[in-house]
Design a protein around this motif. Structure first.
Motif, PDB file in Angstrom:
ATOM      1  N   LEU A 139       0.750  -1.020   0.119  1.00 59.11           N
ATOM      2  CA  LEU A 139       0.112  -0.057  -0.087  1.00 59.11           C
ATOM      3  C   LEU A 139       0.899   1.235   0.010  1.00 59.11           C
ATOM      4  O   LEU A 139       0.576   2.036  -0.769  1.00 59.11           O
ATOM      5  N   SER A 140       1.904   1.434   0.866  1.00 60.87           N
ATOM      6  CA  SER A 140       2.792   2.193   0.847  1.00 60.87           C
ATOM      7  C   SER A 140       3.423   2.550  -0.363  1.00 60.87           C
ATOM      8  O   SER A 140       3.671   3.709  -0.848  1.00 60.87           O
ATOM      9  N   ALA A 141       3.766   1.482  -1.227  1.00 58.69           N
ATOM     10  CA  ALA A 141       4.198   1.613  -2.467  1.00 58.69           C
ATOM     11  C   ALA A 141       3.440   2.163  -3.599  1.00 58.69           C
ATOM     12  O   ALA A 141       3.937   3.109  -4.346  1.00 58.69           O
ATOM     13  N   VAL A 142       2.214   1.900  -3.536  1.00 59.06           N
ATOM     14  CA  VAL A 142       1.191   2.524  -4.330  1.00 59.06           C
ATOM     15  C   VAL A 142       0.942   3.909  -4.172  1.00 59.06           C
ATOM     16  O   VAL A 142       0.771   4.621  -4.966  1.00 59.06           O
ATOM     17  N   GLU A 143       0.857   4.289  -3.035  1.00 57.91           N
ATOM     18  CA  GLU A 143       0.734   5.685  -2.372  1.00 57.91           C
ATOM     19  C   GLU A 143       1.915   6.647  -2.706  1.00 57.91           C
ATOM     20  O   GLU A 143       1.866   7.790  -2.737  1.00 57.91           O
ATOM     21  N   ALA A 144       3.154   5.954  -2.919  1.00 51.44           N
ATOM     22  CA  ALA A 144       4.312   6.397  -3.287  1.00 51.44           C
ATOM     23  C   ALA A 144       4.356   6.568  -4.923  1.00 51.44           C
ATOM     24  O   ALA A 144       5.405   7.240  -5.436  1.00 51.44           O
ATOM     25  N   GLY A 145       3.417   6.110  -5.361  1.00 55.18           N
ATOM     26  CA  GLY A 145       3.697   6.121  -6.888  1.00 55.18           C
ATOM     27  C   GLY A 145       4.791   5.102  -7.546  1.00 55.18           C
ATOM     28  O   GLY A 145       5.164   5.509  -8.539  1.00 55.18           O
ATOM     29  N   ASP A 146       4.731   4.136  -6.804  1.00 55.89           N
ATOM     30  CA  ASP A 146       5.987   3.318  -7.287  1.00 55.89           C
ATOM     31  C   ASP A 146       5.424   2.249  -8.331  1.00 55.89           C
ATOM     32  O   ASP A 146       4.549   1.778  -8.413  1.00 55.89           O
ATOM     33  N   PRO A 147       6.404   2.193  -9.264  1.00 56.95           N
ATOM     34  CA  PRO A 147       6.221   1.341 -10.725  1.00 56.95           C
ATOM     35  C   PRO A 147       6.054  -0.156 -10.197  1.00 56.95           C
ATOM     36  O   PRO A 147       5.613  -0.812 -11.155  1.00 56.95           O
ATOM     37  N   GLY A 148       6.578  -0.509  -9.124  1.00 53.63           N
ATOM     38  CA  GLY A 148       6.769  -1.931  -8.817  1.00 53.63           C
ATOM     39  C   GLY A 148       5.392  -2.782  -8.725  1.00 53.63           C
ATOM     40  O   GLY A 148       5.176  -3.720  -9.274  1.00 53.63           O
ATOM     41  N   PRO A 149       4.465  -2.152  -7.996  1.00 51.96           N
ATOM     42  CA  PRO A 149       3.145  -2.790  -7.844  1.00 51.96           C
ATOM     43  C   PRO A 149       2.222  -2.833  -9.272  1.00 51.96           C
ATOM     44  O   PRO A 149       2.602  -1.888 -10.223  1.00 51.96           O
ATOM     45  N   SER A 150       1.573  -3.972  -9.546  1.00 50.90           N
ATOM     46  CA  SER A 150       1.209  -4.039 -10.732  1.00 50.90           C
ATOM     47  C   SER A 150      -0.114  -3.125 -11.113  1.00 50.90           C
ATOM     48  O   SER A 150      -0.547  -2.595  -9.995  1.00 50.90           O
TER      49      SER A 150
END
Length: 225
Positions: free
Chosen positions: A47-58
């Motif tokens: 969730l933190s990755a998504v809210e950080a705009g990380d390209p990692g999550p699908s």
């Protein structure tokens, strides 16, 4: 606003912008990270990755978060048949009604700090991509770091020590995040020294265009950007 073709920096800013908006919307709905992650069925780290705009999550993970927040409908509409070209000869194809116009406006945050951080992030993502493709570039960055360290005491010494570990073991995620530490590491980075001048300038030009704002989609003259 200007129409602009999709670029690596533009795509990165789209994710950063989306992540920021999802985080603000979650907070506006009074949802904590634990509850939100539970509803989506992902870890708090993801969730933190998504809210950080990380390209990692699908993209599927982003869609799940949007769905829980109640904003996936518009995206589902764009992905469905509604906006597909009508079959030739059908009544819809003969209709004089104008086709749906879909536009997306993207711009960087006005603050100088946020623009610089986007620029630094884009430079490092491209540098990491090049290093992964050419091992000699990693060695060049390590040589640069060794020269800096041999020059004597510096306030960046602790950061350079961490960079030694990052370059040796390829811990790229440590410098591609939006945490305060990642920002500090990018400010003391030997990695972007491997970027060719034309690549570096291309990224700087893309960031400058974003500062004025861009439009993705159909422009007023009917041409898709």
């Amino acid at each position: 606003m200007i129409a602009l073709e999709a670029t690596a920096v533009l795509e990165r800013q789209l994710l950063l912008q989306l992540g920021d908006r999802l985080k603000r919307l979650r907070k506006a709905q009074g949802l904590g990270t634990v509850e939100m992650a539970g509803r989506v069925g992902i870890s708090r780290t993801t969730l933190s990755a998504v809210e950080a705009g990380d390209p990692g999550p699908s993209i599927g993970t982003y869609l799940k978060v949007m769905s829980v927040l109640g904003i996936s409908g518009e995206l589902a509409l764009l992905a469905g048949d509604t906006l597909q070209p009508a079959p030739p000869g059908s009544a819809a194809a003969r209709s004089r009604r104008g086709k749906p116009v879909v536009q997306l406006m993207v711009s960087t945050d006005e603050s100088r700090h946020r623009v610089q951080d986007l620029q630094s992030l884009a430079l490092h993502e491209e540098a990491v991509r090049l290093v992964r493709a050419d091992e000699s570039l990693r060695r060049r960055a390590q040589d640069t770091l060794a020269r800096w360290q041999s020059a004597g005491h510096s306030r960046s010494a602790s950061l350079w020590h961490e960079w030694d570990d990052i370059l040796t073991y390829g811990k790229w995620r440590k410098v591609l995040g939006r945490t305060r530490r990642a920002q500090e590491l990018r400010q003391a980075s030997p990695l972007i020294t491997v970027l060719p001048d034309d690549v570096r300038q291309g990224i700087l030009d893309q960031v400058n265009r974003l500062r004025r704002g861009v439009v993705l989609g159909d422009t007023e003259d009917g041409q898709a950007s």
